[in-house]
Design a protein around this motif. Structure first.
Motif, PDB file in Angstrom:
ATOM      1  N   ALA A 111       0.833  -1.197   0.000  1.00 21.08           N
ATOM      2  CA  ALA A 111       0.000   0.000   0.000  1.00 21.08           C
ATOM      3  C   ALA A 111       0.871   1.252   0.000  1.00 21.08           C
ATOM      4  O   ALA A 111       2.073   1.203   0.289  1.00 21.08           O
ATOM      5  CB  ALA A 111      -0.916   0.004   1.226  1.00 21.08           C
ATOM      6  N   PHE A 112       0.247   2.365  -0.332  1.00 22.27           N
ATOM      7  CA  PHE A 112       0.946   3.648  -0.322  1.00 22.27           C
ATOM      8  C   PHE A 112       1.537   3.911   1.056  1.00 22.27           C
ATOM      9  O   PHE A 112       2.690   4.346   1.190  1.00 22.27           O
ATOM     10  CB  PHE A 112      -0.042   4.749  -0.717  1.00 22.27           C
ATOM     11  N   ALA A 113       0.752   3.605   2.104  1.00 25.78           N
ATOM     12  CA  ALA A 113       1.236   3.826   3.469  1.00 25.78           C
ATOM     13  C   ALA A 113       2.434   2.950   3.804  1.00 25.78           C
ATOM     14  O   ALA A 113       3.317   3.337   4.568  1.00 25.78           O
ATOM     15  CB  ALA A 113       0.103   3.564   4.467  1.00 25.78           C
ATOM     16  N   THR A 114       2.483   1.743   3.204  1.00 25.38           N
ATOM     17  CA  THR A 114       3.615   0.843   3.440  1.00 25.38           C
ATOM     18  C   THR A 114       4.907   1.461   2.917  1.00 25.38           C
ATOM     19  O   THR A 114       5.957   1.400   3.568  1.00 25.38           O
ATOM     20  CB  THR A 114       3.376  -0.507   2.747  1.00 25.38           C
ATOM     21  N   VAL A 115       4.837   2.053   1.743  1.00 25.45           N
ATOM     22  CA  VAL A 115       6.016   2.691   1.159  1.00 25.45           C
ATOM     23  C   VAL A 115       6.421   3.906   1.987  1.00 25.45           C
ATOM     24  O   VAL A 115       7.611   4.161   2.198  1.00 25.45           O
ATOM     25  CB  VAL A 115       5.752   3.081  -0.307  1.00 25.45           C
TER      26      VAL A 115
ATOM     27  N   ALA B  27      15.272   1.115  -3.976  1.00 30.44           N
ATOM     28  CA  ALA B  27      16.033  -0.139  -3.868  1.00 30.44           C
ATOM     29  C   ALA B  27      15.216  -1.210  -3.161  1.00 30.44           C
ATOM     30  O   ALA B  27      15.199  -2.381  -3.558  1.00 30.44           O
ATOM     31  CB  ALA B  27      17.346   0.112  -3.132  1.00 30.44           C
ATOM     32  N   TRP B  28      14.525  -0.820  -2.106  1.00 28.53           N
ATOM     33  CA  TRP B  28      13.681  -1.765  -1.357  1.00 28.53           C
ATOM     34  C   TRP B  28      12.534  -2.286  -2.218  1.00 28.53           C
ATOM     35  O   TRP B  28      12.242  -3.485  -2.230  1.00 28.53           O
ATOM     36  CB  TRP B  28      13.145  -1.062  -0.112  1.00 28.53           C
ATOM     37  N   LEU B  29      11.890  -1.389  -2.944  1.00 26.63           N
ATOM     38  CA  LEU B  29      10.784  -1.791  -3.809  1.00 26.63           C
ATOM     39  C   LEU B  29      11.256  -2.724  -4.919  1.00 26.63           C
ATOM     40  O   LEU B  29      10.604  -3.741  -5.212  1.00 26.63           O
ATOM     41  CB  LEU B  29      10.118  -0.550  -4.417  1.00 26.63           C
ATOM     42  N   ARG B  30      12.381  -2.393  -5.528  1.00 30.66           N
ATOM     43  CA  ARG B  30      12.891  -3.237  -6.614  1.00 30.66           C
ATOM     44  C   ARG B  30      13.302  -4.610  -6.091  1.00 30.66           C
ATOM     45  O   ARG B  30      13.030  -5.635  -6.737  1.00 30.66           O
ATOM     46  CB  ARG B  30      14.067  -2.539  -7.303  1.00 30.66           C
ATOM     47  N   GLY B  31      13.958  -4.634  -4.933  1.00 35.10           N
ATOM     48  CA  GLY B  31      14.346  -5.918  -4.357  1.00 35.10           C
ATOM     49  C   GLY B  31      13.140  -6.785  -4.049  1.00 35.10           C
ATOM     50  O   GLY B  31      13.115  -7.981  -4.354  1.00 35.10           O
TER      51      GLY B  31
ATOM     52  N   ALA C 259      11.063   2.227 -13.900  1.00 35.31           N
ATOM     53  CA  ALA C 259      10.369   3.511 -13.756  1.00 35.31           C
ATOM     54  C   ALA C 259       9.289   3.458 -12.682  1.00 35.31           C
ATOM     55  O   ALA C 259       9.112   4.418 -11.920  1.00 35.31           O
ATOM     56  CB  ALA C 259       9.759   3.912 -15.098  1.00 35.31           C
ATOM     57  N   GLY C 260       8.557   2.337 -12.602  1.00 30.61           N
ATOM     58  CA  GLY C 260       7.480   2.235 -11.618  1.00 30.61           C
ATOM     59  C   GLY C 260       7.985   2.335 -10.194  1.00 30.61           C
ATOM     60  O   GLY C 260       7.407   3.047  -9.358  1.00 30.61           O
ATOM     61  N   ALA C 261       9.066   1.623  -9.894  1.00 35.17           N
ATOM     62  CA  ALA C 261       9.621   1.674  -8.530  1.00 35.17           C
ATOM     63  C   ALA C 261      10.145   3.066  -8.214  1.00 35.17           C
ATOM     64  O   ALA C 261      10.028   3.548  -7.074  1.00 35.17           O
ATOM     65  CB  ALA C 261      10.729   0.636  -8.381  1.00 35.17           C
TER      66      ALA C 261
ATOM     67  N   ARG D 139       1.417  10.135  -9.319  1.00 33.93           N
ATOM     68  CA  ARG D 139       2.242   9.134 -10.008  1.00 33.93           C
ATOM     69  C   ARG D 139       2.717   8.062  -9.026  1.00 33.93           C
ATOM     70  O   ARG D 139       2.796   6.876  -9.368  1.00 33.93           O
ATOM     71  CB  ARG D 139       3.435   9.818 -10.677  1.00 33.93           C
ATOM     72  N   ALA D 140       3.032   8.483  -7.797  1.00 32.92           N
ATOM     73  CA  ALA D 140       3.477   7.509  -6.792  1.00 32.92           C
ATOM     74  C   ALA D 140       2.362   6.530  -6.456  1.00 32.92           C
ATOM     75  O   ALA D 140       2.589   5.312  -6.371  1.00 32.92           O
ATOM     76  CB  ALA D 140       3.949   8.236  -5.531  1.00 32.92           C
ATOM     77  N   LYS D 141       1.143   7.026  -6.251  1.00 32.00           N
ATOM     78  CA  LYS D 141       0.020   6.141  -5.935  1.00 32.00           C
ATOM     79  C   LYS D 141      -0.273   5.191  -7.082  1.00 32.00           C
ATOM     80  O   LYS D 141      -0.544   3.997  -6.868  1.00 32.00           O
ATOM     81  CB  LYS D 141      -1.220   6.976  -5.613  1.00 32.00           C
ATOM     82  N   ALA D 142      -0.223   5.687  -8.314  1.00 31.20           N
ATOM     83  CA  ALA D 142      -0.465   4.818  -9.468  1.00 31.20           C
ATOM     84  C   ALA D 142       0.608   3.746  -9.570  1.00 31.20           C
ATOM     85  O   ALA D 142       0.308   2.572  -9.849  1.00 31.20           O
ATOM     86  CB  ALA D 142      -0.496   5.666 -10.746  1.00 31.20           C
ATOM     87  N   ALA D 143       1.852   4.117  -9.337  1.00 29.83           N
ATOM     88  CA  ALA D 143       2.947   3.156  -9.421  1.00 29.83           C
ATOM     89  C   ALA D 143       2.848   2.104  -8.315  1.00 29.83           C
ATOM     90  O   ALA D 143       3.082   0.911  -8.546  1.00 29.83           O
ATOM     91  CB  ALA D 143       4.299   3.884  -9.336  1.00 29.83           C
ATOM     92  N   VAL D 144       2.500   2.535  -7.095  1.00 33.95           N
ATOM     93  CA  VAL D 144       2.342   1.576  -5.993  1.00 33.95           C
ATOM     94  C   VAL D 144       1.243   0.571  -6.329  1.00 33.95           C
ATOM     95  O   VAL D 144       1.383  -0.636  -6.073  1.00 33.95           O
ATOM     96  CB  VAL D 144       2.025   2.306  -4.677  1.00 33.95           C
ATOM     97  N   ALA D 145       0.151   1.046  -6.910  1.00 34.57           N
ATOM     98  CA  ALA D 145      -0.947   0.147  -7.277  1.00 34.57           C
ATOM     99  C   ALA D 145      -0.497  -0.881  -8.307  1.00 34.57           C
ATOM    100  O   ALA D 145      -0.871  -2.058  -8.242  1.00 34.57           O
ATOM    101  CB  ALA D 145      -2.123   0.958  -7.822  1.00 34.57           C
ATOM    102  N   ARG D 146       0.336  -0.473  -9.253  1.00 32.33           N
ATOM    103  CA  ARG D 146       0.811  -1.416 -10.274  1.00 32.33           C
ATOM    104  C   ARG D 146       1.822  -2.409  -9.692  1.00 32.33           C
ATOM    105  O   ARG D 146       1.842  -3.582 -10.081  1.00 32.33           O
ATOM    106  CB  ARG D 146       1.432  -0.642 -11.445  1.00 32.33           C
ATOM    107  N   LEU D 147       2.650  -1.963  -8.769  1.00 33.91           N
ATOM    108  CA  LEU D 147       3.565  -2.889  -8.110  1.00 33.91           C
ATOM    109  C   LEU D 147       2.783  -3.885  -7.253  1.00 33.91           C
ATOM    110  O   LEU D 147       3.141  -5.066  -7.163  1.00 33.91           O
ATOM    111  CB  LEU D 147       4.558  -2.128  -7.231  1.00 33.91           C
ATOM    112  N   ASP D 148       1.696  -3.418  -6.651  1.00 38.84           N
ATOM    113  CA  ASP D 148       0.895  -4.291  -5.799  1.00 38.84           C
ATOM    114  C   ASP D 148       0.205  -5.386  -6.603  1.00 38.84           C
ATOM    115  O   ASP D 148      -0.091  -6.463  -6.063  1.00 38.84           O
ATOM    116  CB  ASP D 148      -0.138  -3.457  -5.042  1.00 38.84           C
TER     117      ASP D 148
END
Length: 552
Positions: free
Chosen positions: A7-11, A87-91, A118-120, A296-305
């Protein structure tokens, strides 16, 4: 393994080590910004009264330097915070992708690359973006409070302007959020097609379809431009509205201040301060840029999720019995696909140390059966057992030590040839495996032999298959081969077959060659996802439809 939502809050929480520094810097910077008009007002009033304005001028200078220092701290903290979160998101994303071999094909490779790169990077802006948004609201709110302290009528005029700017920002946030996620999805689709084209570059060049393929890869470019224009239009529209509402608030405050000064209710310095605080209201329009970052951050977090939500394969804590020989059992195994069952009630047993050949026409479920046997995916019903233990109940180490898999087109990764053949294994084990599958000959001819960098190893399809076989050779109980010798010549294939037989491990071999099926102890004949028959090759050969399988 149950999926954990991203979630956005997690990031944001991931950035908590740097966010306090960002927040403190924002507060100090805002405090200095709010104090500056008062210092200037006192300097003006002191000068008018002839008392000397030196002390207040120095105070104003100190406040300006404090603001500059806070800006420098912001830049440092935001950069390091974003880099750490990215780095954390990509890992985490790479680990999740590698942990879902059963579902990774739900996504295009290029799209996954776009999400990881780009998403991370966009998602990593969540923490700094949130602090930036909060920090951007502090000067106008603080300005409102200071105007209220000076005179409530100044605050009322200022609040009217702020309300107009707030409406503008709300409209902008709604418009830009939809455009941001649409832009990222189209960008991912284009990246997926580009990856496909790069993978098939030789075929494209040979077919003379470069222009057509270029158009295919870029066919969504107009849509990408459209979503980009939508974002810019929203930004431009919001900027224009804010440019109108902000100065309107300033004019309103100055008009009220002039009226109050004419009645002697405000000093010249206080009029100056009121004007300065009113200009902070116009600064609220700068939130459009910050809100764009957040969108953009919220959209990217949703796609990573979307990737994070796929459950990874779970493992148990059991080991295999020490006396087992690799007995493989399929019990009513069914695997569902998007358009219907891929396997239906598959049931058979391969004795320990035996070789079973899996045959069938294209699309009959051979590769699906192989991935289930190697536990790269779990069946939707039924179970697979190795030496009496269900595969999901084995620990990760016990499973991967016991089971190995080689495929027709192995994905080779590693710094050197030795790393690729036996990642993490002793050199002696790598040499033994290479010799067993006939990969030692070409390895010894390389400039640095087994230490040759992988990207400097020229290899044919057969050599790539030998490397893949060597990598899977560590299997202690079960070796699954999915057409893993298809590119080998007859002599090399026979050598590998002899080495497999001497290894003593159980072998499940997907093949379309009658010669290999004839060497097997057991043949599993698949037809449209069902086990049509099991038995010896010479027994099944009497069925014309079985013979037809090898002529497809």
């Amino acid at each position: 393994m149950t999926a954990t939502a991203l979630a956005f809050a997690t990031v944001v929480r991931r950035s908590r080590r740097r966010l306090p520094l960002l927040g403190a810097s924002a507060l100090i910077g805002t405090a200095s910004l709010l104090a500056l008009p008062l210092a200037l007002a006192n300097a003006v009033d002191a000068a008018v009264a002839g008392d000397g304005a030196g002390t207040w001028a120095l105070t104003a200078g100190a406040l300006i330097l404090a603001g500059v220092a806070c800006d420098l701290v912001d830049a440092f903290a935001e950069t390091t915070c974003t880099a750490d979160a990215a780095a954390w998101l990509r890992g985490g994303l790479v680990r999740r992708m590698l942990a879902i071999p059963h579902r990774i094909r739900d996504f295009d490779t290029g799209d996954l690359v776009a999400r990881t790169s780009a998403g991370a990077a966009d998602a990593a802006q969540a923490g700094p973006g949130l602090i930036g948004a909060l920090a951007a609201t502090l000067p106008p709110v603080g300005g409102l409070a200071m105007l209220l302290w000076l005179d409530w009528r100044l605050a009322a005029a200022f609040a009217l302007g702020l309300a107009l700017v707030a409406v503008v920002l709300r409209l902008f946030a709604k418009e830009t959020a939809a455009a941001a996620i649409a832009y990222q999805r189209v960008q991912g689709a284009m990246a997926a097609r580009l990856t496909e084209a790069i993978g098939g570059r030789r075929t494209i060049a040979a077919a003379g379809t470069v222009d057509a393929e270029t158009k295919r890869v870029l066919r969504d470019l107009p849509h990408l431009a459209e979503h980009g224009r939508t974002s810019w239009k929203a930004l431009a529209s919001a900027g224009a509205r804010a440019a109108f509402a902000g100065p309107l608030a300033t004019v309103g405050v100055l008009a009220v201040a002039g009226f109050l000064a004419g009645r002697g209710a405000l000093s010249a310095g206080e009029v100056l301060a009121a004007g300065q605080y009113a200009m902070l209201g116009a600064g609220l329009g700068s939130l459009t840029g910050v809100l764009g970052v957040l969108a953009r951050a919220k959209a990217a977090v949703a796609r990573l999720d979307e990737v994070q939500q796929i459950p990874a394969l779970a493992y148990g804590d059991l080991n295999l019995p020490e006396t087992g020989a690799g007995r493989l059992e399929f019990r009513a195994v069914t695997v569902d696909g998007p358009d219907g069952p891929l396997l239906t009630d598959a049931a058979f047993t391969v004795p320990g140390g035996a070789m079973a050949a899996v045959v069938g026409t294209s699309g009959s479920g051979k590769s699906v059966l192989a991935t289930v046997a190697a536990r790269l995916r779990d069946p939707d019903s039924g179970e697979v057992l190795l030496d009496g233990v269900p595969l999901p109940r084995l620990s990760h180490k016990a499973l991967r030590d016991a089971v190995g898999m080689a495929t027709e087109r192995p994905a080779l990764a590693g710094a050197t040839l030795a790393d690729t053949m036996g990642p993490g294994r002793p050199r002696e084990a790598v040499l033994t495996a290479a010799a067993a599958v006939g990969a030692d000959g070409f390895a010894e001819r390389l400039p640095d032999r087994y230490d040759t960098a992988l990207d400097r190893v020229p290899m044919s399809g057969g050599e790539a298959q030998r490397i893949g076989l060597a990598r899977a050779w560590r299997a202690e109980r079960l070796l699954v081969l999915d057409d893993a010798t298809a590119a080998l010549d007859a002599v090399s294939e026979l050598r590998v077959a002899d080495a497999l037989a001497a290894s003593g491990s159980t072998r499940l071999v997907v093949t379309h060659k009658a010669l290999i099926a004839a060497e097997a102890d057991l043949v599993v004949w698949l037809d449209e996802g069902k086990v049509r028959a099991t038995g010896r090759h010479e027994t099944l050969w009497g069925d014309p439809e079985y013979r037809e399988v090898f002529h497809q």
